[in-house]
Design a protein around this motif. Structure first.
Motif, PDB file in Angstrom:
ATOM      1  N   VAL A 172       0.854  -1.189   0.000  1.00 45.20           N
ATOM      2  CA  VAL A 172       0.000   0.000   0.000  1.00 45.20           C
ATOM      3  C   VAL A 172       0.887   1.236   0.000  1.00 45.20           C
ATOM      4  CG1 VAL A 172      -1.959  -1.118   1.116  1.00 45.20           C
ATOM      5  CG2 VAL A 172      -0.225   0.002   2.512  1.00 45.20           C
ATOM      6  N   GLN A 173       0.400   2.291  -0.635  1.00 45.28           N
ATOM      7  CA  GLN A 173       1.175   3.513  -0.793  1.00 45.28           C
ATOM      8  C   GLN A 173       0.433   4.704  -0.205  1.00 45.28           C
ATOM      9  OE1 GLN A 173       1.272   2.934  -5.078  1.00 45.28           O
ATOM     10  NE2 GLN A 173       3.478   2.658  -5.027  1.00 45.28           N
ATOM     11  N   PHE A 174       1.200   5.570   0.426  1.00 46.37           N
ATOM     12  CA  PHE A 174       0.677   6.823   0.960  1.00 46.37           C
ATOM     13  C   PHE A 174       1.397   7.957   0.222  1.00 46.37           C
ATOM     14  CE2 PHE A 174       0.026   3.658   4.126  1.00 46.37           C
ATOM     15  CZ  PHE A 174      -1.111   4.010   4.839  1.00 46.37           C
ATOM     16  N   PHE A 175       0.648   8.751  -0.534  1.00 50.97           N
ATOM     17  CA  PHE A 175       1.222   9.875  -1.272  1.00 50.97           C
ATOM     18  C   PHE A 175       0.816  11.172  -0.582  1.00 50.97           C
ATOM     19  CE2 PHE A 175       0.529   6.512  -4.431  1.00 50.97           C
ATOM     20  CZ  PHE A 175       1.800   6.401  -4.983  1.00 50.97           C
ATOM     21  N   VAL A 176       1.793  12.030  -0.294  1.00 51.96           N
ATOM     22  CA  VAL A 176       1.499  13.271   0.419  1.00 51.96           C
ATOM     23  C   VAL A 176       2.060  14.458  -0.348  1.00 51.96           C
ATOM     24  CG1 VAL A 176       3.568  13.029   1.876  1.00 51.96           C
ATOM     25  CG2 VAL A 176       1.700  14.523   2.611  1.00 51.96           C
ATOM     26  N   ALA A 177       1.279  15.537  -0.376  1.00 55.59           N
ATOM     27  CA  ALA A 177       1.738  16.835  -0.866  1.00 55.59           C
ATOM     28  C   ALA A 177       1.577  17.836   0.274  1.00 55.59           C
ATOM     29  CB  ALA A 177       0.935  17.281  -2.085  1.00 55.59           C
ATOM     30  N   GLY A 178       2.571  18.695   0.443  1.00 50.70           N
ATOM     31  CA  GLY A 178       2.534  19.689   1.517  1.00 50.70           C
ATOM     32  C   GLY A 178       2.769  21.087   0.979  1.00 50.70           C
TER      33      GLY A 178
END
Length: 281
Positions: A158-164
Motif C-alpha cells: 500500500v502507498q501513501f502519497f502526500v503533498a505539503g
C-alpha cells in the motif's frame, strides 16, 4: 467617464476577491485529488498555487510505526506527516491514504487522532486526509498524524502519497512552496511466522576496518530492517531482509564510513535489537 472608472474599479475588486477567496478557501483543507501520486497532480502542477514542485529549502516526510516498513493484515498503524521550513508559519497537506495498486483503490480504515487539525475526504474509491484551518499555524514546522487499520485480507503493498504546502500567508497563489513525498508499506506474507522466542544479535568483530558482520539467531520469518547509525544517531546504512529466515548472516561494508563508533539496530515484529562496533583505519 466617472461611471466607467467606477465600473473598472468594481470589476477589479471582484476579481481580487475571487482569487484571494480561492486561496483562503484551502485553509480549511486541500481539495481531493492533489496528492501528487497515483496519477494525481499537486497544487504546484495544477491551478491551486504557483511555483515549481520540491523547489524550496523545506523538508516533507511521511513515516509510520510499521516495523521495518512491513504491515500485518488487520493491525493498526500510526502515520505521521511533518512539513518543516524555516521562517514559515502556515502549513497545509493532503495524503492519498493506503492506495493499493493491486486493486486500484484505498484500502483499510482511517481514524483521525486529532479531528480538530485534520479531516477525511473521499473521492470515488480514494480516501484522503487533509488539514483543517486549525491545523495550519506553526513556527517553522507542523506535524499531523492519523491511524490506518490494514484490511484483514491481504491486498499487497500500500502507498501513501502526500503533498505539503509551506505557505507565505499572503492570501493568494504566489510565493507558496509545494513539496511531495511518498511511503510504501509492504504486506507481511499471509501465514508467515512473525517471530520466534528470544532473538539475539551479534555484530563482529568489535573492531573492524573494511567489513563487519551481523549474526541474528531466532529471527523468525518476518521481514527485518537493519540500520547502521553513527554517534549522532544518523542512519548511514540501511538494509532490508525479506523474509528474514531463522538464522541470518549479513556483511556490512565499512569502506565508506569514517572512523568511530557505530551502532547496528535490527527492527522487526519481534521488537528492537542493537549492538555496536568500532571502525578504524
Amino acid at each position: 467617464m466617472k461611471k466607467k472608472n467606477l465600473l473598472i474599479i468594481a470589476l477589479s475588486l471582484l476579481m481580487l476577491g475571487v482569487f484571494t477567496g480561492e486561496a483562503y478557501s484551502f485553509r480549511n483543507g486541500a481539495p481531493a485529488g492533489k496528492s501528487g501520486g497515483a496519477g494525481e497532480a499537486t497544487c504546484a502542477t495544477s491551478s491551486c498555487h504557483a511555483g515549481a514542485l520540491n523547489s524550496g529549502p523545506g523538508t516533507l516526510t511521511i513515516n509510520s510505526n510499521a516495523p521495518g516498513g512491513v504491515y500485518t493484515p488487520g493491525d493498526t498503524y500510526l502515520v505521521t506527516v511533518r512539513l518543516a521550513q524555516t521562517g514559515i508559519s502556515r502549513f497545509g497537506f493532503e495524503v492519498l491514504a493506503a492506495f493499493s495498486p493491486l486493486v486500484s483503490k484505498s484500502v483499510g480504515f482511517l481514524n483521525l487522532t486529532n479531528s480538530g487539525e485534520t479531516k477525511l475526504l473521499t473521492s470515488g474509491l480514494r480516501k484522503y486526509v487533509t488539514h483543517t484551518s486549525s491545523g495550519t499555524l506553526g513556527t517553522n514546522f507542523f506535524e499531523w498524524d492519523f491511524e490506518w487499520k490494514a484490511p484483514d485480507t491481504g491486498v499487497g503493498d500500500v502507498q501513501f502519497f502526500v503533498a505539503g504546502n509551506a505557505a507565505n500567508n499572503n492570501g493568494n497563489k504566489t510565493g507558496d512552496l509545494i513539496y511531495s513525498q511518498s511511503l510504501t508499506l509492504t504486506q507481511l506474507p499471509v501465514g508467515t511466522n512473525v517471530a520466534l522466542a528470544n532473538p539475539t544479535l551479534e555484530v563482529y568483530p568489535s573492531f573492524a576496518s573494511t567489513s563487519a558482520f551481523l549474526h541474528l539467531e531466532n529471527a523468525g520469518l518476518s521481514p527485518l530492517q537493519v540500520q547502521v547509525l553513527n554517534q549522532n544517531g544518523q542512519v548511514v546504512q540501511l538494509m532490508r531482509i525479506l523474509p528474514a529466515g531463522t538464522d541470518v548472516h549479513r556483511k556490512i561494508d565499512l569502506s565508506g564510513l569514517a572512523t568511530g563508533v557505530y551502532y547496528v539496530r535490527v527492527l522487526g515484529n519481534s521488537g528492537l535489537l542493537s549492538d555496536k562496533f568500532v571502525k578504524f583505519e
